[in-house]
Design a protein around this motif. Sequence first.
Motif, PDB file in Angstrom:
ATOM      1  N   GLU A  17       0.825  -1.205   0.000  1.00 10.72           N
ATOM      2  CA  GLU A  17       0.000   0.000   0.000  1.00 10.72           C
ATOM      3  C   GLU A  17       0.866   1.264   0.000  1.00 10.72           C
ATOM      4  OE1 GLU A  17      -2.540  -0.557   3.364  1.00 10.72           O
ATOM      5  OE2 GLU A  17      -3.922  -1.882   2.286  1.00 10.72           O
ATOM      6  N   TYR A  75       3.561   5.629  -5.834  1.00 13.63           N
ATOM      7  CA  TYR A  75       3.269   5.662  -7.270  1.00 13.63           C
ATOM      8  C   TYR A  75       2.273   6.784  -7.580  1.00 13.63           C
ATOM      9  CZ  TYR A  75       1.770   3.990 -11.904  1.00 13.63           C
ATOM     10  OH  TYR A  75       1.470   3.894 -13.238  1.00 13.63           O
ATOM     11  N   ARG A 134       2.326  -1.861 -13.675  1.00  9.73           N
ATOM     12  CA  ARG A 134       1.271  -0.864 -13.487  1.00  9.73           C
ATOM     13  C   ARG A 134       1.491   0.327 -14.406  1.00  9.73           C
ATOM     14  NH1 ARG A 134      -0.602   2.179  -7.826  1.00  9.73           N
ATOM     15  NH2 ARG A 134      -2.133   3.554  -8.837  1.00  9.73           N
ATOM     16  N   ASP A 142       2.035   1.756  -3.480  1.00 12.55           N
ATOM     17  CA  ASP A 142       0.961   2.326  -4.286  1.00 12.55           C
ATOM     18  C   ASP A 142       0.791   3.817  -3.989  1.00 12.55           C
ATOM     19  OD1 ASP A 142       0.437  -0.092  -5.511  1.00 12.55           O
ATOM     20  OD2 ASP A 142      -1.201  -0.631  -4.159  1.00 12.55           O
TER      21      ASP A 142
END
Length: 254
Positions: free
Chosen positions: A188, A194, A246, A191
């Motif tokens: 997490e 990102y 991703r 993420d």
Amino acid sequence: MKNKAYILLGWLLVATPMATYAQSVGQAVMEGLASITLSDQQVAQLSRQAVQQMDTQNPVAGPSDPYTQRLNRIVRRHRTVSGIPINYKVYKVKDVNAFATADGSVRVFQGLMDIMSDSELLAIMGHEIGHVVNKDTRDAMKSALRRSAFINLGASQGGAIGALSRSQATALANGLYSASFSRRQETEADDYSYTFLRKNGYNVLALASSFEKLAKLSGGSGGGRVAEIVSSHPDSQKRAQRIRDRARRDGVRR
């Protein structure tokens, strides 16, 4: 005593077997209270005192130090994130590491700065800030409280907490430094970084390349100079590939 929260952690009573039994039961109850009754503000106050103690135990780069100036340049746009004031410092230590605490303190080690580009350092800062925003650092402090030496908090619920003794702050600092996050929390935080990078117009692939450097340095074993930053984390190479996948799905180009 009304509306007071007294938290007694890790204190050993040397007395009769009955006293020892009572203490063990009482400690279990108070450890539960440490997780339940402390507000986020109180946890941040304790974290601030603990990281200040860490700062006294490590060589901190001064304001005119090239490492401080470089870090300040990299994070100049990100002194407050999601309403949280972030304070950054550099430890002049050769280890490859970085960490954050619940009060918004981020500490970067010289060894990490030596091997990362500016973009990669910013990506790692995004990851560490993610732990703060996601409240992982809050939970780490509560865990450190449960493991620490005797702590007596006589503050009202949601109120200010008194100054810790040096030994108490050291115990908490050691607990925080040895804390590890779950793989879910690490993912997490990746993420978050990102999204942080993309939202602010930075190269998200710098996050992937930072992981690839860590993977190369650790030799896949998590040992040596990068043991602290990778030992409890998901495999760095897999994390890098996940970010690249991703980015490809998002149509991101270098």
